[in-house]
Design a protein around this motif. Structure first.
Motif, PDB file in Angstrom:
ATOM      1  N   ALA A 219       0.841  -1.202   0.000  1.00  0.00           N
ATOM      2  CA  ALA A 219       0.000   0.000   0.000  1.00  0.00           C
ATOM      3  C   ALA A 219       0.871   1.244   0.000  1.00  0.00           C
ATOM      4  O   ALA A 219       1.742   1.399   0.863  1.00  0.00           O
ATOM      5  N   VAL A 220       0.650   2.111  -0.995  1.00  0.00           N
ATOM      6  CA  VAL A 220       1.308   3.420  -1.031  1.00  0.00           C
ATOM      7  C   VAL A 220       0.246   4.476  -0.753  1.00  0.00           C
ATOM      8  O   VAL A 220      -0.949   4.178  -0.700  1.00  0.00           O
ATOM      9  N   ARG A 221       0.661   5.722  -0.567  1.00  0.00           N
ATOM     10  CA  ARG A 221      -0.292   6.768  -0.237  1.00  0.00           C
ATOM     11  C   ARG A 221      -1.110   7.180  -1.472  1.00  0.00           C
ATOM     12  O   ARG A 221      -0.549   7.418  -2.536  1.00  0.00           O
ATOM     13  N   GLY A 222      -2.390   7.252  -1.289  1.00  0.00           N
ATOM     14  CA  GLY A 222      -3.282   7.737  -2.337  1.00  0.00           C
ATOM     15  C   GLY A 222      -3.434   9.250  -2.239  1.00  0.00           C
ATOM     16  O   GLY A 222      -2.544   9.937  -1.768  1.00  0.00           O
ATOM     17  N   ALA A 223      -4.578   9.769  -2.688  1.00  0.00           N
ATOM     18  CA  ALA A 223      -4.822  11.214  -2.652  1.00  0.00           C
ATOM     19  C   ALA A 223      -6.316  11.479  -2.532  1.00  0.00           C
ATOM     20  O   ALA A 223      -7.129  10.722  -3.084  1.00  0.00           O
ATOM     21  N   SER A 224      -6.668  12.567  -1.833  1.00  0.00           N
ATOM     22  CA  SER A 224      -8.096  12.914  -1.698  1.00  0.00           C
ATOM     23  C   SER A 224      -8.732  13.203  -3.055  1.00  0.00           C
ATOM     24  O   SER A 224      -9.902  12.916  -3.276  1.00  0.00           O
ATOM     25  N   GLN A 225      -7.918  13.784  -3.959  1.00  0.00           N
ATOM     26  CA  GLN A 225      -8.468  14.138  -5.277  1.00  0.00           C
ATOM     27  C   GLN A 225      -8.845  12.903  -6.094  1.00  0.00           C
ATOM     28  O   GLN A 225      -9.539  13.016  -7.097  1.00  0.00           O
ATOM     29  N   SER A 226      -8.368  11.733  -5.657  1.00  0.00           N
ATOM     30  CA  SER A 226      -8.689  10.491  -6.372  1.00  0.00           C
ATOM     31  C   SER A 226     -10.080   9.957  -6.041  1.00  0.00           C
ATOM     32  O   SER A 226     -10.389   8.830  -6.384  1.00  0.00           O
ATOM     33  N   LEU A 227     -10.895  10.739  -5.361  1.00  0.00           N
ATOM     34  CA  LEU A 227     -12.234  10.258  -4.985  1.00  0.00           C
ATOM     35  C   LEU A 227     -12.952   9.635  -6.172  1.00  0.00           C
ATOM     36  O   LEU A 227     -12.792  10.097  -7.305  1.00  0.00           O
ATOM     37  N   LYS A 228     -13.700   8.588  -5.912  1.00  0.00           N
ATOM     38  CA  LYS A 228     -14.479   7.956  -6.974  1.00  0.00           C
ATOM     39  C   LYS A 228     -15.790   8.705  -7.116  1.00  0.00           C
ATOM     40  O   LYS A 228     -16.590   8.764  -6.186  1.00  0.00           O
ATOM     41  N   ILE A 229     -16.017   9.288  -8.271  1.00  0.00           N
ATOM     42  CA  ILE A 229     -17.262  10.010  -8.511  1.00  0.00           C
ATOM     43  C   ILE A 229     -18.368   8.961  -8.634  1.00  0.00           C
ATOM     44  O   ILE A 229     -18.428   8.224  -9.618  1.00  0.00           O
ATOM     45  N   THR A 230     -19.179   8.894  -7.598  1.00  0.00           N
ATOM     46  CA  THR A 230     -20.202   7.845  -7.520  1.00  0.00           C
ATOM     47  C   THR A 230     -21.605   8.455  -7.426  1.00  0.00           C
ATOM     48  O   THR A 230     -22.524   8.017  -8.108  1.00  0.00           O
ATOM     49  N   THR A 231     -21.755   9.468  -6.574  1.00  0.00           N
ATOM     50  CA  THR A 231     -23.067  10.078  -6.335  1.00  0.00           C
ATOM     51  C   THR A 231     -23.048  11.534  -6.802  1.00  0.00           C
ATOM     52  O   THR A 231     -21.968  12.102  -7.053  1.00  0.00           O
ATOM     53  N   PRO A 232     -24.235  12.172  -6.887  1.00  0.00           N
ATOM     54  CA  PRO A 232     -24.262  13.589  -7.266  1.00  0.00           C
ATOM     55  C   PRO A 232     -23.391  14.468  -6.362  1.00  0.00           C
ATOM     56  O   PRO A 232     -22.761  15.417  -6.834  1.00  0.00           O
ATOM     57  N   LEU A 233     -23.302  14.143  -5.069  1.00  0.00           N
ATOM     58  CA  LEU A 233     -22.442  14.915  -4.172  1.00  0.00           C
ATOM     59  C   LEU A 233     -20.976  14.846  -4.617  1.00  0.00           C
ATOM     60  O   LEU A 233     -20.257  15.851  -4.592  1.00  0.00           O
ATOM     61  N   ASP A 234     -20.540  13.664  -5.040  1.00  0.00           N
ATOM     62  CA  ASP A 234     -19.152  13.508  -5.489  1.00  0.00           C
ATOM     63  C   ASP A 234     -18.867  14.386  -6.703  1.00  0.00           C
ATOM     64  O   ASP A 234     -17.763  14.924  -6.850  1.00  0.00           O
ATOM     65  N   LEU A 235     -19.868  14.505  -7.575  1.00  0.00           N
ATOM     66  CA  LEU A 235     -19.669  15.325  -8.774  1.00  0.00           C
ATOM     67  C   LEU A 235     -19.516  16.801  -8.392  1.00  0.00           C
ATOM     68  O   LEU A 235     -18.686  17.516  -8.968  1.00  0.00           O
ATOM     69  N   ILE A 236     -20.259  17.230  -7.380  1.00  0.00           N
ATOM     70  CA  ILE A 236     -20.133  18.609  -6.885  1.00  0.00           C
ATOM     71  C   ILE A 236     -18.729  18.817  -6.317  1.00  0.00           C
ATOM     72  O   ILE A 236     -18.076  19.836  -6.575  1.00  0.00           O
ATOM     73  N   ILE A 237     -18.237  17.849  -5.571  1.00  0.00           N
ATOM     74  CA  ILE A 237     -16.880  17.943  -4.998  1.00  0.00           C
ATOM     75  C   ILE A 237     -15.841  18.010  -6.120  1.00  0.00           C
ATOM     76  O   ILE A 237     -14.911  18.824  -6.084  1.00  0.00           O
ATOM     77  N   ALA A 238     -16.008  17.159  -7.130  1.00  0.00           N
ATOM     78  CA  ALA A 238     -15.058  17.132  -8.246  1.00  0.00           C
ATOM     79  C   ALA A 238     -15.053  18.475  -8.984  1.00  0.00           C
ATOM     80  O   ALA A 238     -13.991  19.002  -9.328  1.00  0.00           O
ATOM     81  N   GLU A 239     -16.246  19.045  -9.201  1.00  0.00           N
ATOM     82  CA  GLU A 239     -16.328  20.377  -9.842  1.00  0.00           C
ATOM     83  C   GLU A 239     -15.588  21.399  -8.983  1.00  0.00           C
ATOM     84  O   GLU A 239     -14.846  22.240  -9.500  1.00  0.00           O
TER      85      GLU A 239
END
Ligand code: CTP
Ligand code: MG
Length: 247
Positions: A219-239
């Motif tokens: 396991a290496v370190r991931g990143a918060s920006q790598s969130l999986k766009i799954t729900t409408p809330l995730d899309l708002i975060i990605a925008e």
């Protein structure tokens, strides 16, 4: 070493609810898939990029063709395959389309469209250092509990009862790209091809199939920006990420 990146983009995006494949959904004026592909190319880890798209899709195939034309000479070769009905089926379809001589493969969710280049590089570096399997992972912020459906008199109080609390410092939220020695991942997916429906439904990432072979997964370190766009809330975060200082 020759490295390929599989981008799985064959899901239907039910939870996002746009009535179109999630990879086609707009994000910052482009599609989710284009963001994902640009990230892969920018990381410069791939000789080949193999994209799994929904069977029967023409829109994504056209977008990928346009994207490919714009790649500079010496850039990765881009291949497209029809995905399957599960994510694992889509990965298997792509695994069958990798060029001879490929030693390492990274499997990436198109839905993790904003994954930073450095995460691809960290995963590729771990493979170069001898890992047969490597995943990007993040500490968990919530306390995670296991539950079971209640029966007996408790059922009138609440539908579930807690069966345990996992020690949070040992838990990680796992992302993509997940990297593998190609031969190891092929062996893992071959074994999974024999799963019954219930076992197959429990497969949520590639690393767990490799774990079942007894191969160590690093396991290496991931990143918060790598969130999986799954729900409408995730899309708002990605925008928001695209507009804000992290974009
Ligand atoms: N995926 C795939 N083939 C499938 C299912 C999923 O290639 N049969 C891909 C998705 O396109 C996505 C990644 O696997 O990039 C993670 O899946 P998920 O976030 O669940 O996406 P969807 O399956 O599209 O979304 P939903 O489950 O809400 O329908
Ligand atoms: Mg899904």
């Amino acid at each position: 070493a020759v490295t390929a990146v599989i981008v799985v983009a064959a899901g239907s995006g039910e939870r996002l609810g746009y009535g179109m494949p999630k990879a086609q959904v707009p994000l910052g004026g482009e599609t989710i898939l284009m963001h994902a592909l640009r990230g892969v190319v920018a990381s410069d880890v791939a000789r080949q990029i193999c994209v799994a798209v929904p069977r029967g899709d023409t829109t994504l195939r056209e977008l990928i063709a346009d994207f490919t034309v714009d790649l500079v000479d010496g850039g990765p070769e881009v291949t497209v395959v029809d995905g399957g009905s599960s994510r694992a089926d889509s990965v298997r379809a792509a695994l069958a389309a990798l060029e001879d001589g490929t030693e390492f493969v990274l499997v990436h969710d198109a839905a993790r469209a904003l994954t930073p280049e450095r995460v691809f590089q960290r995963v590729a570096d771990a493979l170069s250092s001898g890992a047969k399997a490597v995943i990007p992972a993040m500490p968990v912020v919530d306390t995670i509990k296991t539950v079971a459906e209640t029966d007996g008199p408790d059922a009138s109080i609440a539908p579930e009862v807690v069966t345990g609390t996992a020690p949070r410092e040992q838990l990680r939220a796992v992302q993509t790209p997940q990297g593998f020695e190609l031969a190891t991942l092929r062996r893992a997916h071959q074994a999974a091809g024999l799963f019954d429906d219930k076992q197959a439904a429990a497969v949520t990432d590639d690393a767990m199939l490799v774990e079942l072979l007894g191969v160590p997964v690093h396991a290496v370190r991931g990143a918060s920006q790598s969130l999986k766009i799954t729900t409408p809330l995730d899309l708002i975060i990605a925008e928001g990420l695209l507009e804000g200082p992290l974009g």
